[in-house]
Design a protein around this motif. Structure first.
Motif, PDB file in Angstrom:
ATOM      1  N   ALA A   1       0.791  -1.071  -0.077  1.00 24.61           N
ATOM      2  CA  ALA A   1      -0.052   0.002  -0.036  1.00 24.61           C
ATOM      3  C   ALA A   1       0.788   1.407   0.005  1.00 24.61           C
ATOM      4  CB  ALA A   1      -0.936  -0.167   1.046  1.00 24.61           C
ATOM      5  N   ASN A   2       1.931   1.394   0.703  1.00 28.37           N
ATOM      6  CA  ASN A   2       2.899   2.334   1.025  1.00 28.37           C
ATOM      7  C   ASN A   2       3.514   2.492  -0.656  1.00 28.37           C
ATOM      8  OD1 ASN A   2       2.290   2.814   3.406  1.00 28.37           O
ATOM      9  ND2 ASN A   2       4.304   1.819   3.994  1.00 28.37           N
TER      10      ASN A   2
ATOM     11  N   THR B   1       1.122   4.195  -3.276  1.00 29.65           N
ATOM     12  CA  THR B   1       1.040   5.402  -2.919  1.00 29.65           C
ATOM     13  C   THR B   1       2.260   6.359  -3.534  1.00 29.65           C
ATOM     14  OG1 THR B   1       1.468   5.474  -0.894  1.00 29.65           O
ATOM     15  CG2 THR B   1      -0.846   5.261  -1.339  1.00 29.65           C
TER      16      THR B   1
ATOM     17  N   ASP C   1       5.369   6.170  -1.761  1.00 27.88           N
ATOM     18  CA  ASP C   1       6.058   6.260  -0.533  1.00 27.88           C
ATOM     19  C   ASP C   1       7.221   5.348  -0.519  1.00 27.88           C
ATOM     20  OD1 ASP C   1       4.636   8.451   0.278  1.00 27.88           O
ATOM     21  OD2 ASP C   1       3.264   7.315   1.523  1.00 27.88           O
TER      22      ASP C   1
ATOM     23  N   HIS D   1       5.052   4.933  -9.525  1.00 26.89           N
ATOM     24  CA  HIS D   1       3.929   5.540  -8.918  1.00 26.89           C
ATOM     25  C   HIS D   1       3.670   7.167  -9.947  1.00 26.89           C
ATOM     26  CE1 HIS D   1       0.753   7.429  -6.803  1.00 26.89           C
ATOM     27  NE2 HIS D   1       1.327   8.684  -6.794  1.00 26.89           N
ATOM     28  N   PRO D   2       2.555   7.391 -10.451  1.00 30.29           N
ATOM     29  CA  PRO D   2       1.132   6.696 -10.380  1.00 30.29           C
ATOM     30  C   PRO D   2       0.731   5.585 -11.429  1.00 30.29           C
ATOM     31  CG  PRO D   2       1.070   8.854 -11.302  1.00 30.29           C
ATOM     32  CD  PRO D   2       2.442   8.632 -11.416  1.00 30.29           C
TER      33      PRO D   2
END
Length: 96
Positions: free
Chosen positions: A20-21, A24, A26, A49-50
């Motif tokens: 999940a990190n 996004t 991170d 990302h993205p």
């Protein structure tokens, strides 16, 4: 002080959080318990990302399952056998 290896459930929770990190942008945290191969894939996901290609997420999941299999295999091997194997001399058949 000896640190215990994480349980499979703890590893799965860590993988889900780090994925999940990474999705996004991170990236994974240090000390997540994930192997370097999974960690590297998490950074590739974060860097993409993205517009993250699905194949990167699939590769991270596949590599994570390999990590789980290695952990389960390790735990299924009696400690005496692990010690004996670690003390053996590397050979062509068993290079370590």
């Amino acid at each position: 002080m000896l640190r215990r290896r994480p349980t499979v459930e703890q590893l799965r929770a860590s993988f889900d959080l780090e994925l999940a990190n990474s999705i996004t942008g991170d990236g994974p945290r240090r000390g997540s318990g994930l192997c370097s191969e999974v960690d590297d894939l998490m950074w590739e996901i974060a860097d993409a990302h993205p517009d993250i290609p699905q194949h990167l997420i699939d590769a991270a999941r596949t590599e994570f399952e390999r990590q789980v299999q290695r952990l389960q295999s390790y735990r299924a091997t009696p400690a005496a056998v692990r010690v004996e194997a670690s003390n053996s001399t590397p050979t062509e058949e068993n290079p370590r």
